[in-house]
Design an enzyme around this catalytic site. Structure first.
Site, PDB file in Angstrom:
ATOM      1  N   TRP A 148      23.963  69.706 -13.113  1.00  0.00           N
ATOM      2  CA  TRP A 148      25.011  70.834 -12.252  1.00  0.00           C
ATOM      3  C   TRP A 148      25.010  70.108 -10.864  1.00  0.00           C
ATOM      4  CZ3 TRP A 148      23.352  75.415  -9.300  1.00  0.00           C
ATOM      5  CH2 TRP A 148      22.179  75.168  -8.564  1.00  0.00           C
ATOM      6  N   ASP A 149      24.324  69.106 -10.480  1.00  0.00           N
ATOM      7  CA  ASP A 149      24.710  68.676  -9.045  1.00  0.00           C
ATOM      8  C   ASP A 149      25.767  68.225  -8.999  1.00  0.00           C
ATOM      9  OD1 ASP A 149      21.792  68.468 -10.135  1.00  0.00           O
ATOM     10  OD2 ASP A 149      21.581  67.630  -8.265  1.00  0.00           O
TER      11      ASP A 149
ATOM     12  N   TRP B 153      21.809  70.047 -20.139  1.00  0.00           N
ATOM     13  CA  TRP B 153      21.207  70.107 -18.716  1.00  0.00           C
ATOM     14  C   TRP B 153      21.351  68.722 -18.199  1.00  0.00           C
ATOM     15  CZ3 TRP B 153      21.482  72.734 -14.761  1.00  0.00           C
ATOM     16  CH2 TRP B 153      20.509  72.417 -13.484  1.00  0.00           C
ATOM     17  N   GLU B 154      20.960  67.968 -18.770  1.00  0.00           N
ATOM     18  CA  GLU B 154      20.917  66.571 -18.418  1.00  0.00           C
ATOM     19  C   GLU B 154      21.834  65.902 -19.428  1.00  0.00           C
ATOM     20  OE1 GLU B 154      17.245  64.457 -17.315  1.00  0.00           O
ATOM     21  OE2 GLU B 154      16.209  66.484 -16.730  1.00  0.00           O
TER      22      GLU B 154
ATOM     23  N   THR C 147      13.937  73.018 -19.005  1.00  0.00           N
ATOM     24  CA  THR C 147      15.313  73.060 -18.160  1.00  0.00           C
ATOM     25  C   THR C 147      16.192  72.589 -19.449  1.00  0.00           C
ATOM     26  OG1 THR C 147      14.875  70.770 -17.275  1.00  0.00           O
ATOM     27  CG2 THR C 147      14.729  72.754 -15.950  1.00  0.00           C
TER      28      THR C 147
ATOM     29  N   GLU D 188      14.273  77.084 -10.566  1.00  0.00           N
ATOM     30  CA  GLU D 188      13.647  76.654 -11.504  1.00  0.00           C
ATOM     31  C   GLU D 188      12.116  77.033 -11.693  1.00  0.00           C
ATOM     32  OE1 GLU D 188      16.630  72.798 -12.743  1.00  0.00           O
ATOM     33  OE2 GLU D 188      14.620  72.487 -11.492  1.00  0.00           O
TER      34      GLU D 188
ATOM     35  N   GLN E 109      14.857  77.581  -4.572  1.00  0.00           N
ATOM     36  CA  GLN E 109      16.197  77.117  -4.002  1.00  0.00           C
ATOM     37  C   GLN E 109      16.987  78.424  -4.092  1.00  0.00           C
ATOM     38  OE1 GLN E 109      16.958  73.866  -6.735  1.00  0.00           O
ATOM     39  NE2 GLN E 109      19.054  74.525  -6.587  1.00  0.00           N
TER      40      GLN E 109
ATOM     41  N   ASP F 173       9.455  73.039   0.776  1.00  0.00           N
ATOM     42  CA  ASP F 173       9.942  71.802   0.239  1.00  0.00           C
ATOM     43  C   ASP F 173      10.837  71.761  -0.559  1.00  0.00           C
ATOM     44  OD1 ASP F 173       9.195  69.315  -0.311  1.00  0.00           O
ATOM     45  OD2 ASP F 173       7.605  69.562  -1.751  1.00  0.00           O
TER      46      ASP F 173
ATOM     47  N   GLU G 157      15.602  63.676  -0.916  1.00  0.00           N
ATOM     48  CA  GLU G 157      15.923  64.992  -1.583  1.00  0.00           C
ATOM     49  C   GLU G 157      15.064  66.145  -0.769  1.00  0.00           C
ATOM     50  OE1 GLU G 157      15.344  66.958  -5.970  1.00  0.00           O
ATOM     51  OE2 GLU G 157      14.352  65.216  -5.555  1.00  0.00           O
TER      52      GLU G 157
END
Length: 672
Positions: free
Chosen positions: A336-337, A384-385, A400, A465, A532, A565, A608
């Site tokens: 989704w990035d 997802w990936e 995920t 997540e 996040q 983080d 990151e």
């Protein structure tokens, strides 16, 4: 006459100063060492990752090419054969990094060139120029200029090296002969680890005036090709090593194709090749963000644009992984990035680049439909990936891949936003709506009606997540509602009748709240630390919430609960929201937090997180750029296209100018 001379001199001096100031915003400098953190020169097809030795690379990343990670694992983006591994000797002494003196580097983003200069043994000065040639997307050039400080003998050897994951290499050196030309090619053929593809790398020396004789030296595990030359004090000697890396995923005969590309490099004038490269980047840089009054921010913003622009190219039908073409981070998969963090930036500047990213999803629509069926749903369920196949590429142990379903809504939202900006009705009919329809059908089949007469989305991993297998995640549910509404709009735009269930489901999907009105991240959330931003994404980019009281209430609650983080995008999205609320001071502070703690020397490459060393993080770059475009500059994607609302210029900056926008006003400038 004297006054005229003084005036001309003044103008020339002013021009020089202006050029130098402009130059500072484009060139990043370093002295004392080489590549503390690797720099990547890329052209959308290949990424050339530098090493501490300016005569070679640490790796070459091949966009869109995947083989298995290991026998038990999933796919992984492939590294190509490193065709440049030069060894130089001066009067018999090896030129090694530890013997280099007065080292300096200049990373020229405008020309997409990395320049490295140093001296060796008080005998020679060497400058290397590295290019991932944009005009020839499978090619790279390492250009070398040598200035002898005294008479000396130069010996040069090149051998190719294969990375881990490349097997069965065979190396050769041959001279192809035409009627008038001799073409000496060094080549290595190999297979990806599980023999899915052939990787072919070919290199060729390129000389200008002096053309030394090339000789082959065979070793047990490889061969090298090189030459010797007598150098005269003060008389420059230059040569280049051009190379191409082709693969069997995109070409039926990568071996011959890589030879043809090196033939083209050899036959062309080096000056012409570089001019084509510079002109291509000159066209790209018509899309730019200019910050007046903050050189460091200007450089960081240009670096972010450079890494995103160099990771994709028009008509490639490829997307961008979180780390772009800088590494095999996250196995080079697409998340989704792309749709949520990088795509809005690309869409603001270049509809053709944005289209190729959506082409990537459209080409994998049938696989997404197959995945939906496999899990008992209708429509299309995007992985997802994602890799080249379009099947789920997430490792099986990661929940995920099984449960993070908001990606399917994210793809649909990107589709509708593309149409809103371009108004390309034909694209909507042939590409956009077919995806939106299947995505909407998926969400209708994915929800479950509860006893409360509302629809719930259970067993989910949300944007945050930290929480797995939860119900009614705020971002997932709001994304589903949003994309269902967009699918209905798309159908009406095409004068079609949308499925009536889309509206009934969209109107009843649950969004839960605490008793004080704060949106609950999920049905069982109780105030724990989050990875996040999740709930705050409802204010931006979804624009699901427009009520300022609700937006502020959620900001006050969740900003305090974000993990220190966590990835940088949380700060970016909060910066946009505060800009839209008119709090420029807070927006500027969060903008700084979105990238400054993540910068790594010497060029300010973005990792990151504040505690990781894995640059370059294109996802974070996309978030940081959104803070400027959709925050400070006040741009917004609406049904009327890319429009401008109230801007919010930080007091620390004199102005922001954004060029090359996909709207009637191609350039906007916001000044104090």
């Amino acid at each position: 006459m004297q006054k005229m001379k003084k005036l001309v001199l003044f103008v020339l001096l002013c021009s020089t100063v202006l050029y130098a100031q402009s130059d500072e915003g484009w060139i990043l400098h370093s002295t004392g060492s080489v590549n503390e953190f690797p720099v990547t020169m890329a052209n959308g097809r290949i990424g050339i990752v530098t090493s501490p030795n300016p005569f070679t690379f640490s790796k070459i990343i091949l966009n869109g090419v995947y083989d298995k990670q290991n026998a038990e694992g999933v796919s992984k983006i492939v590294m190509g054969t490193v065709f440049a591994n030069l060894e130089l000797k001066v009067d018999g002494q090896p030129v090694t990094p530890e013997k280099m003196k007065n080292i300096s580097q200049a990373f020229d983003m405008k020309k997409a060139r990395l320049e490295t200069s140093f001296e060796f043994e008080n005998k020679i000065k060497i400058t290397t120029y590295l290019y991932a040639l944009y005009s020839m997307p499978y090619c790279c050039m390492l250009d070398i200029l040598i200035t002898p400080i005294e008479n000396c003998e130069l010996e040069v050897q090149n051998k190719m090296t294969v990375p881990k994951g490349i097997i069965e290499p065979t190396s050769s050196f041959k001279i192809l002969k035409d009627l008038d030309y001799m073409m000496p090619f060094q080549q290595t053929l190999a297979k990806t680890e599980f023999k899915k593809y052939t990787i072919a790398a070919t290199s060729v020396y390129m000389f200008e005036n002096i053309k030394p004789e090339l000789k082959e030296t065979k070793a047990a595990d490889n061969l090298s090709v090189g030459f010797t030359a007598k150098l005269e004090k003060g008389k420059n000697f230059s040569f280049a090593l051009g190379g191409s890396v082709c693969n069997g995923e995109e070409m039926n005969d990568p071996k011959t194709e890589s030879e043809r590309m090196c033939t083209a490099l050899l036959m062309k004038n080096k000056k012409d090749i570089l001019e084509e490269h510079f002109l291509a980047w000159e066209e790209i840089w018509k899309n730019d963000i200019v910050i007046e009054g903050d050189l460091k921010a200007q450089q960081a913003v240009r670096l972010a644009l450079f890494n995103i622009f160099s990771s994709v190219r028009k008509d490639s039908r490829l997307s961008i992984a979180p780390m772009g073409l800088t590494s095999q981070g996250y196995l080079g998969h697409v998340f989704w990035d792309m749709e949520l963090w990088m795509f809005p930036v690309i869409l603001a500047f270049d509809k053709d680049l944005a289209k190729t990213i959506l082409d990537y999803r459209f080409d994998r629509l049938q696989k997404a439909k197959q995945k939906a069926r496999n899990f008992g749903y209708k429509g299309a369920m995007y992985p997802w990936e994602s890799d080249d196949s379009g099947e789920e590429a997430t490792p099986a142990w990661a929940l995920t891949g099984t449960l993070e379903h908001h990606i399917t809504a994210d793809v649909g939202i990107a589709c509708w936003n593309y149409y809103r900006v371009t108004k390309d009705n034909e694209w909507l009919k042939t590409t956009g709506y077919p995806m939106l329809k299947e995505i909407a059908d998926f969400w209708v089949s994915r929800v479950k009606k509860g006893t409360d007469n509302k629809y719930h989305i259970n067993n989910i991993v949300g944007a945050d997540e930290f929480f797995s297998n939860i119900n009614d995640n705020a971002f997932t549910n709001a994304s589903a509602i949003t994309v269902l509404n967009y699918a209905m709009q798309a159908a009406k735009e095409l004068k079609m009748h949308p499925d009536s269930t889309w509206a009934s489901v969209a109107s009843k999907i649950a969004i839960e709240h605490f008793t004080d009105g704060v949106t609950k991240e999920n049905s069982t959330y109780n105030g724990d630390t989050i990875k996040q931003a999740d709930v705050n994404l409802l204010a931006y980019p979804l624009n699901f919430y427009s009520d300022e009281k609700q937006i502020r209430k959620d900001l006050d609650y969740y900003e305090l609960r974000m993990h220190p983080d966590g990835p940088a995008m949380s700060h970016s999205v909060l910066s946009v929201i505060y800009s839209r609320l008119g709090d420029c001071e807070k927006a500027y502070k969060l903008f700084g937090q979105s990238y400054k703690p993540n910068q790594r020397g010497p060029f300010g490459l973005m990792a990151e997180s504040a505690y990781s060393n894995n640059p370059y993080f294109n996802t974070g770059a996309g978030g940081m750029l959104q803070a400027i475009i959709y925050g400070f500059a006040g741009l917004e994607i609406t049904d009327n296209g890319l429009t401008q609302r109230k801007s919010c210029l930080p007091k620390e900056w004199k102005s922001i100018t954004i060029k090359g926008l996909e709207c009637k006003q191609e350039t906007i400038k916001i000044s104090q």
